[in-house]
Design a protein around this motif. Structure first.
Motif: not given
Length: 390
Positions: A87, A238, A241
């Motif tokens: 993130c 993930r 990302l």
């Protein structure tokens, strides 16, 4: 009520932010498709061909696959950091879009330290890679993360010297004002100072390639010795990302290069009035020509559904080209077109690097950063400062 909302000064920045967040994952997917197709062409093969006509729907299939894959977290990993690390990389990468001027009117924010904002967000983004590698509790991931940190330190300085030469010419750190300075002088900065600005541009491109972990500087994720490097233990969403962050960084560094050296949204020879026809000819030829060139490919497809999809794509390209021929539409959209066309050239250049050069050894990467790029960057700053006083 609607008029009150649209008249608020925050309406346009918030709307553009939502558009970037919603649209860029799709854009990144198609950049990946272009990269796979271009590399396949370099290697005399076809690349993705099965999903959609000539692989046009491959990014959609890839996105669905990544969303549906099992999300694995190692038992001994630091789960909070393992979850949060991608993130950090993604948020900081997308934050760079805040100060990018797509035209003189289309931008989220015009701050007087725009280049510093991009430099700061890119520097913070490395924390996502470091924490991702460290929290995975894997030797491969940790080594990849440490390589990333060393690589960032090595090439951040050279990149800053490349930017500094352009900033000295512009006299401002505002991304929009940098383009306006080029417009007022009637010349792109890459041709400034008697052509010597090409040197800091080359330094910037090489350093930016290393900053985004692109080949031949992709040591942090070297498959031959680190399996996959800092993201070895990541899977599914993930993992996606991290690669969304990588392609966002590629777009941002390419946009900075275009803004600082290639005139941003300005067409070639922006102050030469009789070349205004380029604003119509280039987009019309590009889109209409691409659409017409797609029609012969329809006959090579055997699936009727794929034939219809390709015909639809070809017709849409022709329609977009025809729309650019309308003066009212052209006046509104041509600046964004020039900006994105230039960015596409830089992105293609980075893909070309990947298909051409072998990966450097770690000692070679460090030598190039400290012994070659930084001295050349410092020399370019001094020479451009001297030429700027003439």
């Amino acid at each position: 009520m609607l008029e009150t909302i649209t008249s608020n000064w925050l309406f346009t920045p918030i709307l553009l932010t939502l558009v970037v967040i919603a649209a860029f994952p799709l854009v990144a997917g198609y950049i990946v498709l272009v990269e796979r197709k271009v590399l396949a062409d370099f290697q005399v093969r076809l690349g993705p061909m099965r999903v959609g006509p000539h692989g046009l729907l491959q990014p959609i299939a890839d996105a669905l696959k990544l969303l549906l894959k099992e999300d694995i977290i190692p038992v001994e990993a630091d789960q909070a950091l393992f979850w949060f690390a991608p993130c950090i990389s993604t948020i900081t990468a997308l934050a760079g879009f805040v100060v990018l001027p797509f035209s003189d009117t289309i931008y989220i924010a015009n701050v007087n330290v725009g280049l510093l904002v991009i430099s700061a967000t890119s520097a913070v983004g490395i924390l996502g890679i470091i924490l991702g590698g460290w929290s995975s509790n894997s030797h491969y991931s940790l080594l990849g993360a440490l390589r990333s940190a060393a690589q960032l330190v090595s090439y951040e300085v050279a990149l800053a010297f490349g930017l500094l030469s352009g900033v000295m010419m512009a006299g401002t750190l505002s991304m929009k004002d940098i383009v306006l300075q080029q417009q007022s002088r009637g010349i792109w900065f890459i041709f400034g100072n008697y052509g010597f600005m090409i040197v800091p541009f080359v330094v910037y491109i090489i350093a930016a390639t290393a900053e985004t972990n692109r080949a031949p500087f992709d040591l942090p994720e070297a498959e031959s010795e680190l399996v996959a490097g800092f993201h070895t233990e990541y899977s599914g969403f993930r993992w996606a990302l991290y690669f969304l962050a990588e392609y966002a960084n590629i777009f941002v560094v390419s946009s900075v290069a275009v803004t600082l050296f290639w005139g941003g949204w300005l067409r070639p020879f922006p102050n030469v009035t009789w070349l205004t026809w380029l604003d119509y000819a280039v987009p019309v030829v590009l889109f209409v020509g691409s659409g017409i060139a797609s029609f012969p490919l329809v006959k090579k497809l055997k699936d009727p559904i794929q034939q219809k999809v390709l015909i639809l794509v070809a017709v849409l390209l022709v329609v977009v080209g025809a729309i650019f021929a309308i003066p009212a539409v052209n006046a509104v959209s041509i600046k964004v077109f020039w900006f994105l066309l230039k960015v596409s050239v830089i992105v293609y250049l980075m893909i070309w690097f990947r298909g051409t050069f072998p990966r450097y050894r770690y000692d070679q990467l460090m030598n190039i950063g400290w012994k070659v790029m930084i001295p050349i960057g410092m020399g370019a700053v001094m020479v451009n400062a001297a030429l700027g006083m003439l």
